[in-house]
Scaffold this active site. Structure first.
Site, PDB file in Angstrom:
ATOM      1  N   CYS A 116       0.891  -1.156   0.000  1.00 48.79           N
ATOM      2  CA  CYS A 116       0.000   0.000   0.000  1.00 48.79           C
ATOM      3  C   CYS A 116       0.926   1.201   0.000  1.00 48.79           C
ATOM      4  O   CYS A 116       1.552   1.498   1.014  1.00 48.79           O
ATOM      5  CB  CYS A 116      -0.912   0.036   1.225  1.00 48.79           C
ATOM      6  SG  CYS A 116      -1.886   1.564   1.248  1.00 48.79           S
ATOM      7  N   CYS A 119      -0.455   4.189   2.497  1.00 49.93           N
ATOM      8  CA  CYS A 119      -0.478   4.029   3.957  1.00 49.93           C
ATOM      9  C   CYS A 119      -0.232   2.576   4.304  1.00 49.93           C
ATOM     10  O   CYS A 119       0.887   2.101   4.174  1.00 49.93           O
ATOM     11  CB  CYS A 119      -1.779   4.558   4.540  1.00 49.93           C
ATOM     12  SG  CYS A 119      -3.269   4.095   3.636  1.00 49.93           S
ATOM     13  N   SER A 120      -1.235   1.867   4.731  1.00 48.25           N
ATOM     14  CA  SER A 120      -0.990   0.491   5.165  1.00 48.25           C
ATOM     15  C   SER A 120      -2.211  -0.387   4.935  1.00 48.25           C
ATOM     16  O   SER A 120      -2.489  -1.284   5.721  1.00 48.25           O
ATOM     17  CB  SER A 120      -0.614   0.479   6.650  1.00 48.25           C
ATOM     18  OG  SER A 120      -1.642   1.106   7.397  1.00 48.25           O
ATOM     19  N   CYS A 121      -2.967  -0.133   3.860  1.00 48.10           N
ATOM     20  CA  CYS A 121      -4.147  -0.945   3.572  1.00 48.10           C
ATOM     21  C   CYS A 121      -3.733  -2.407   3.425  1.00 48.10           C
ATOM     22  O   CYS A 121      -2.730  -2.717   2.790  1.00 48.10           O
ATOM     23  CB  CYS A 121      -4.833  -0.447   2.301  1.00 48.10           C
ATOM     24  SG  CYS A 121      -5.436   1.239   2.472  1.00 48.10           S
TER      25      CYS A 121
HETATM   26 FE    FE Z   1      -3.273   2.082   2.914  1.00 46.39          FE
END
Ligand code: FE
Length: 211
Positions: A116, A119-121
């Site tokens: 991602c 961000c951190s999906c």
């Molecule tokens: Fe994300």
């Protein structure tokens, strides 16, 4: 789920920056928990149950069961590739952060890896919570620019004729990599196969090894 350490160092693991972030986050969570308990908004048991769900039920073992099923059941694999959300729901997994799943199959010619960049999906229902390296800026930036180098740093060296595909997760779409079934595991049961499928192979940074 078996865990074994790898010989190669993972350069994205627990950088100083991540450690500082984790510490700040832990402190904030502790404060919030104390406040919620004080106000009587949550119970200690409730918090512990939630943590347990994230660690165990939502953990990568769900993804490992999906992959193992795909390895032993060609029809299921086709359904998984056609509509991952529906196929994953057949095994009882789904919900928050996994509403729109897409499965990508690794083959002898194509290697898929997930990131991602924003961000951190991450697909919570099948992989649990993301590891810190997945959230690191180093991984998120470099996997897009130099995927082969990053994969090599994880111990995954691919020959030049293998095409690398990097999939950028978003709030809308979460990816699950179906790693290649290792040779010599044809006689293992679905349950035994699930045991050898590690989280990182379903993100696509490693391959699954025969036990
Ligand atoms: Fe994300």
């Amino acid at each position: 789920m078996t865990t074994h350490s790898h010989d190669h160092p993972n350069p994205y693991h627990e950088s100083e920056r991540d450690e500082a972030t984790n510490k700040a986050m832990t402190e904030r969570v502790d404060k919030m928990e104390a406040l919620l308990l004080e106000k009587g908004l949550v119970s200690k048991e409730g918090i512990e149950k939630l943590a347990d769900i994230y660690e165990n039920d939502l953990g990568p073992m769900n993804g490992a069961k999906v992959v193992a099923r795909a390895w032993v059941d060609a029809d299921f694999k086709q359904r998984l590739l056609a509509d991952a959300t529906a196929a994953i729901a057949e095994l009882g997994f789904g919900g928050l952060q996994g509403e729109h799943m897409v499965a990508k199959e690794n083959t002898a010619d194509i290697h898929n890896v997930v990131v991602c960049t924003l961000c951190s999906c991450y697909p919570w229902p099948v992989l649990g919570l993301p590891p810190s390296w997945y959230k690191s800026f180093a991984y998120r930036s470099k996997i897009v620019i130099e995927p082969r180098e990053v994969l090599a740093e994880f111990g995954t060296t691919l020959s030049d004729d293998v095409e690398v595909r990097v999939w950028d997760s978003s709030a809308e779409i979460r990816y699950l990599v179906i790693p290649e079934q290792p040779e010599g595991t044809e006689n293992l049961s679905e349950g035994e196969l699930a045991e050898i499928i590690e989280r990182d192979s379903m993100i696509g940074v490693t391959k699954v090894n025969a036990p």
